[in-house]
Each structure stands twice: as structure tokens, then as C-alpha cells.
Design a protein around this motif. Structure first.
Motif, short mmCIF file in Angstrom:
data_model
loop_
_atom_site.label_atom_id
_atom_site.label_comp_id
_atom_site.label_asym_id
_atom_site.label_seq_id
_atom_site.Cartn_x
_atom_site.Cartn_y
_atom_site.Cartn_z
N GLY A 41 0.81 -1.22 0.00
CA GLY A 41 0.00 0.00 0.00
C GLY A 41 0.83 1.26 0.00
N SER A 158 -6.31 4.22 13.98
CA SER A 158 -5.86 3.16 13.09
C SER A 158 -6.76 3.09 11.88
N ASN A 159 -6.20 2.68 10.75
CA ASN A 159 -7.02 2.39 9.58
C ASN A 159 -7.70 1.04 9.78
N ALA A 160 -8.87 0.90 9.16
CA ALA A 160 -9.59 -0.36 9.26
C ALA A 160 -9.01 -1.41 8.32
N LEU A 161 -8.26 -0.99 7.30
CA LEU A 161 -7.69 -1.95 6.35
C LEU A 161 -6.73 -2.89 7.06
N GLU A 162 -6.78 -4.15 6.66
CA GLU A 162 -5.90 -5.14 7.26
C GLU A 162 -4.46 -4.92 6.80
N ILE A 163 -3.52 -5.27 7.66
CA ILE A 163 -2.10 -5.16 7.36
C ILE A 163 -1.54 -6.58 7.24
N THR A 211 -10.89 5.96 13.88
CA THR A 211 -10.47 5.59 12.53
C THR A 211 -11.03 6.61 11.55
N LYS A 214 -15.46 7.14 6.48
CA LYS A 214 -15.68 6.97 5.04
C LYS A 214 -17.07 7.43 4.62
N ILE A 223 -12.15 -3.18 13.69
CA ILE A 223 -10.71 -3.30 13.44
C ILE A 223 -10.37 -4.74 13.83
N ARG A 225 -7.98 -6.85 13.41
CA ARG A 225 -6.70 -7.25 13.97
C ARG A 225 -6.56 -6.82 15.43
N GLU A 237 -7.39 10.64 8.88
CA GLU A 237 -6.37 10.14 7.95
C GLU A 237 -5.11 11.00 7.95
#
Length: 345
Positions: A41, A158-163, A211, A214, A223, A225, A237
């Protein structure tokens, strides 16, 4: 604000490097292997790749790429002998810093250490709010004075997108429960949404997860994780755009990530205008923290703030308007910061 001595600034920089190295050494132990760099990313991450006795290839996540992380990798590969006990050295640096740098209260530091040990900051968590403001002072080589640098609220963004981090998950509710401090989830306004905040009954100690929003109508965002949910808020952001490795100073040091100081200042500037009238005290605190950072950055890191301003304004008309409105609020309140920011509008 007061400028920290050269000795304290040097001790802080060494503490951050020592914590990054200590954290990485704990992750990889004494296993033979190689360092691997991945770009996910648009961001670069360091891993340590090794083989288990059965021949399976494993990867231990070390952290986001940074100058200190790169220095650790070079040092480790060179095989330099350990100078001293890592923990003892960290405690010694923190003892030096407690003589004049910003120090986090013991209860909050206990929570932050547990979150760090559970992997929250490795997994994209960023310390924001007043605790981050205190840490940013040490990072910039200054000590903030006054109540605006004190709080028991702990805010993690934190972003919600998985890492893509192999074999690493953090369980925030379980971590808080393990502390036996009495943390309880605070019910959300909607019974359909999971809690995004945890607090200790009868105390000001509280943890909030946030977070980026959107959608204006979005509820709590899972979240996964963290095994928790976060409250979606506008402009978050900006806090997550360029996280910096940093140290929380208490009895020992705690490795965390905080926003870039220029991003933190502009975020405070934008959200101040959006505080409801009932929260005018928080608005004043937002503006005061933003003003301190603006003045410090102009003196210590000229150019950082202006670059961040231009990048934020390009995010859209709402961002540009928020910045201008924040500057207008500075007028008559914080003259030096207003004069610096006015030249950007």
C-alpha cells in the motif's frame, strides 16, 4: 515551552533507537535468517525471515521502515557485540530524561506498555491526542508547560484496512482485562454498534479507538486485527499519513508510533472549529496545542509545516476550508502562531 538541553535531546534520540533495536531483537531472538523488505500500500515494512526445524519459512514482523530501523538492521547484520543489558540501558536513559523531559503518568504508561506488548503499534496503531502531544514535545526537543499537556485519556487511531503481518494479532479488550485495572466497555449511542471506548469506573482513565470516516452515516468500524471497533471521525487520515516511531517516557521507555508533528498541528487546527459550543474547553486546548507546535516547528524544522499545509489543502475543499477556519480562530488568541499560518492562506 522550554527547550530541552542537548544532553536530554541526545538521550531521547538514543532511547528511540534503543527501543526499536530491543523490540526487533525480541522479535527475532537468535534465529539465523535474513532481513526482508516489503512494500504494501505504498508503505515499506521490515521483516526477518527464517526457517523452522521442519523446514517451514517464517517471517517475524519488525516494523515500519525508518532511519532507526535501517540502522538496527545494519548493526545486527554487522554482528556488533552487545554493549550492555538492553533493559538496563533503557532505564538509565529514562532516568536521565525524567530530570527535564515530558513524562507520562504511571497509569497511562501501564496501559500503553500493555498495548505495545500486544502488538497494537506494530499493527498500525498510532497514539494521538494529548499523550501524543507530550511525546511530540520530547521528539522536537521541547517541554510543554501547563495543563494542556496532561490527561488520562488515551486515544489510538488506526485504519480499518488489514495489514499483511504474519502471525500477529492484538486483542485490545483482552489486553485491557489482563491489566486488572477495571476497564469496562462504554456502550455506544446505538445499541447495534460495538463499543469503541473503554473506561475505568470512578476514574478519568479511558481508552478511545478512532479511525478515518468513510461516510457521514457510518457506525462503529470493526478493526479485526485488534478484536475491537473504532469510532469513525473526519480528518483522522491526516494523523495516519506519516507515523513516526517515538518513545513514551516513564519508569522505562515504551515504543509507540505518533503522527508527524506537522500533521498533528494541522489536525488540531481543523477540528477546533468543529467542536460543539459545549466543548469550548477542548477547543481552546486544540488551539493551544496547535499553536505550540506551529511555533516550535517554524523554529526547529522550517518547511515541515508549510509542506504539510499544502498537502492537506490538496485533499479537497473541505480540508482547505477547515485549515482557513482554524487559522481564523487563532486570531487574537495566539498571535505568533497566527502570524505564521496567515502567510499560508
Amino acid at each position: 515551552m522550554d527547550t530541552l538541553s542537548v544532553a536530554l535531546q541526545t538521550a531521547y534520540a538514543e532511547l528511540v533507537e534503543e527501543l526499536i533495536g530491543l523490540d526487533a531483537r525480541r522479535a527475532i531472538g537468535h534465529a539465523p535468517g535474513t532481513f526482508v523488505v516489503k512494500t504494501i500500500g505504498g508503505r515499506t515494512y521490515h521483516y526477518f525471515q527464517y526457517s523452522t526445524p521442519g523446514g517451514t519459512t517464517r517471517q517475524a514482523y519488525l516494523g515500519i521502515a525508518s532511519r532507526a530501523m535501517t540502522a538496527f538492521v545494519r548493526e545486527y547484520e554487522a554482528g556488533r557485540a552487545e554493549r550492555r543489558s538492553d533493559d538496563e540501558h533503557v532505564r538509565g536513559l529514562c532516568a536521565i530524561l525524567r530530570t527535564g523531559a515530558g513524562v507520562t503518568d504511571s497509569a497511562s504508561a501501564r496501559v500503553l506498555r500493555a498495548l505495545a506488548d500486544s502488538g497494537v503499534f506494530k499493527l498500525g496503531g498510532v497514539l494521538v491526542g494529548t499523550h501524543a502531544f507530550l511525546v511530540l514535545g520530547n521528539m522536537l526537543g521541547v517541554r510543554w508547560t501547563g495543563a494542556h499537556a496532561r490527561t488520562e485519556d488515551i486515544d489510538i487511531a488506526s485504519n480499518a484496512l488489514e495489514i499483511a503481518v504474519p502471525e500477529l494479532r492484538a486483542d485490545v479488550p483482552a489486553t485491557l482485562d489482563s491489566l486488572k485495572m477495571g476497564f469496562l466497555p462504554i456502550p455506544s449511542f446505538s445499541h447495534r454498534d460495538p463499543s469503541t471506548s473503554f473506561a475505568v469506573r470512578g476514574r478519568a482513565l479511558r481508552l478511545d479507538l478512532i479511525t478515518p470516516s468513510k461516510s457521514r452515516k457510518a457506525g462503529a468500524v470493526p478493526i479485526h486485527r485488534f478484536n475491537a471497533a473504532a469510532a469513525p471521525l473526519s480528518f483522522v487520515e491526516l494523523l495516519l499519513a506519516d507515523p513516526q516511531p517515538a518513545a513514551v517516557v516513564n519508569g522505562g521507555g515504551i515504543l509507540v508510533h505518533v503522527p508527524h508533528p506537522a500533521h498533528f498541528a494541522l489536525h488540531k487546527l481543523i477540528i477546533a472549529k468543529r467542536r460543539a459550543a459545549a466543548f469550548h474547553t477542548k477547543r481552546d486546548k486544540d488551539l493551544l496545542q496547535a499553536a505550540h507546535l506551529v511555533v516550535a516547528l517554524e523554529e526547529l524544522r522550517p518547511g515541515d509545516l508549510h509542506r504539510a499545509w499544502k498537502a492537506a489543502a490538496k485533499r479537497g475543499p473541505g480540508w482547505a476550508r477547515g485549515l482557513r477556519e482554524g487559522v481564523a480562530l487563532m486570531r487574537g488568541r495566539h498571535k505568533e502562531a497566527f502570524s505564521i499560518l496567515e502567510s499560508y492562506t
